[in-house]
Design a protein around this motif. Structure first.
Motif, short mmCIF file in Angstrom:
data_model
loop_
_atom_site.label_atom_id
_atom_site.label_comp_id
_atom_site.label_asym_id
_atom_site.label_seq_id
_atom_site.Cartn_x
_atom_site.Cartn_y
_atom_site.Cartn_z
N VAL A 21 0.83 -1.20 0.00
CA VAL A 21 0.00 0.00 0.00
C VAL A 21 0.87 1.25 0.00
O VAL A 21 0.57 2.24 -0.67
CB VAL A 21 -0.95 -0.01 1.22
CG1 VAL A 21 -1.58 1.36 1.44
CG2 VAL A 21 -2.03 -1.07 1.04
N ALA A 22 1.97 1.20 0.76
CA ALA A 22 2.84 2.37 0.88
C ALA A 22 3.77 2.54 -0.31
O ALA A 22 4.35 3.61 -0.51
CB ALA A 22 3.66 2.27 2.16
N ALA A 23 3.92 1.49 -1.12
CA ALA A 23 4.93 1.50 -2.18
C ALA A 23 4.57 2.42 -3.35
O ALA A 23 5.46 2.92 -4.03
CB ALA A 23 5.16 0.08 -2.70
N SER A 24 3.28 2.63 -3.60
CA SER A 24 2.89 3.47 -4.73
C SER A 24 1.54 4.10 -4.47
O SER A 24 0.80 3.66 -3.58
CB SER A 24 2.82 2.64 -6.02
OG SER A 24 1.70 1.78 -6.00
N SER A 25 1.22 5.10 -5.25
CA SER A 25 -0.07 5.79 -5.08
C SER A 25 -1.23 4.88 -5.43
O SER A 25 -2.36 5.09 -4.99
CB SER A 25 -0.11 7.05 -5.95
OG SER A 25 0.10 6.70 -7.32
N ASP A 26 -0.96 3.85 -6.24
CA ASP A 26 -2.03 2.94 -6.64
C ASP A 26 -2.20 1.78 -5.67
O ASP A 26 -3.15 1.02 -5.79
CB ASP A 26 -1.73 2.36 -8.03
CG ASP A 26 -1.73 3.43 -9.11
OD1 ASP A 26 -2.45 4.42 -8.95
OD2 ASP A 26 -0.99 3.26 -10.11
N GLY A 27 -1.27 1.64 -4.71
CA GLY A 27 -1.32 0.49 -3.83
C GLY A 27 -2.59 0.39 -3.02
O GLY A 27 -3.21 -0.68 -2.95
#
Length: 198
Positions: free
Chosen positions: A49-55
């Motif tokens: 979830v934290a890795a990208s805005s789409d997570g």
């Protein structure tokens, strides 16, 4: 809301015994493996979830398929020893780190890696079901899910800082094998025992 405690409330002595029977291991090892696996699955979800805005949006969409009904079907899930749906979930959560996570759970619980993989596959739908139930009952949106998972990680860090570090080591390693499984094995799931209220 504490997801790990809520899930562990479902995994009482009878449920752990059924899980152990499905996996062909004793109940003590099954309990240790669950204690190691659950926070690792939740940590993997939080990292994604934290890795990208789409997570967060991707997780939010995935939870539309997990309504929490699995929590009422524990007998069928735990007795099977593995889950094809769970295996797919693990692939999304851990990607190329999946084998390393399986080895970590294996070392912590004193079971072989194949059995650890089966156990992780069994627990993954349970985690997603609990998240899906929380989403619906509390009206959580994509951004709220990220906050919920981060609070779970803060709970791990506050209760058992060493356990948090061990989970981080499994998830952060770059694939060069630089994970001290002997250290995990020597301290076992006792590192994680304090994460749960019982």
């Amino acid at each position: 809301m504490n997801l790990m405690d809520a899930i562990m409330d479902q995994l009482d002595e009878k449920a752990i015994g059924k899980l152990a029977g499905g996996l062909g291991i004793d109940a003590g090892n099954a309990q240790q493996a669950v204690t190691a696996a659950l926070p690792t699955i939740l940590a993997g979800l939080q990292r994604n979830v934290a890795a990208s805005s789409d997570g967060a949006s991707a997780l939010d969409r995935a939870l539309d398929k997990h309504d929490g009904s699995v929590l009422g079907q524990l007998g069928d899930l735990l007795g099977g020893g593995s889950s094809s749906d769970g295996s797919a979930i693990l692939g999304h959560i851990f990607g190329g780190k999946r084998e390393r996570v399986e080895k970590g759970v294996s070392s912590a619980a004193g079971i072989d890696s194949s059995t650890a993989g089966q156990l992780l596959s069994t627990l993954a739908p349970l985690v997603m079901g609990a998240l899906g139930k929380a989403k619906r009952e509390s009206g959580l949106g994509a951004s709220d899910l990220g906050g919920l998972l981060e609070r779970e990680q803060e709970n791990v860090r506050s209760r058992q800082p060493e356990a948090s570090g061990m989970i981080g080591m499994l998830l952060d390693a770059d694939g060069d094998g630089d994970v001290d499984f002997s250290d995990i094995a020597s301290r076992g799931a006792g590192l994680l025992g304090g994460l749960f209220k019982r």
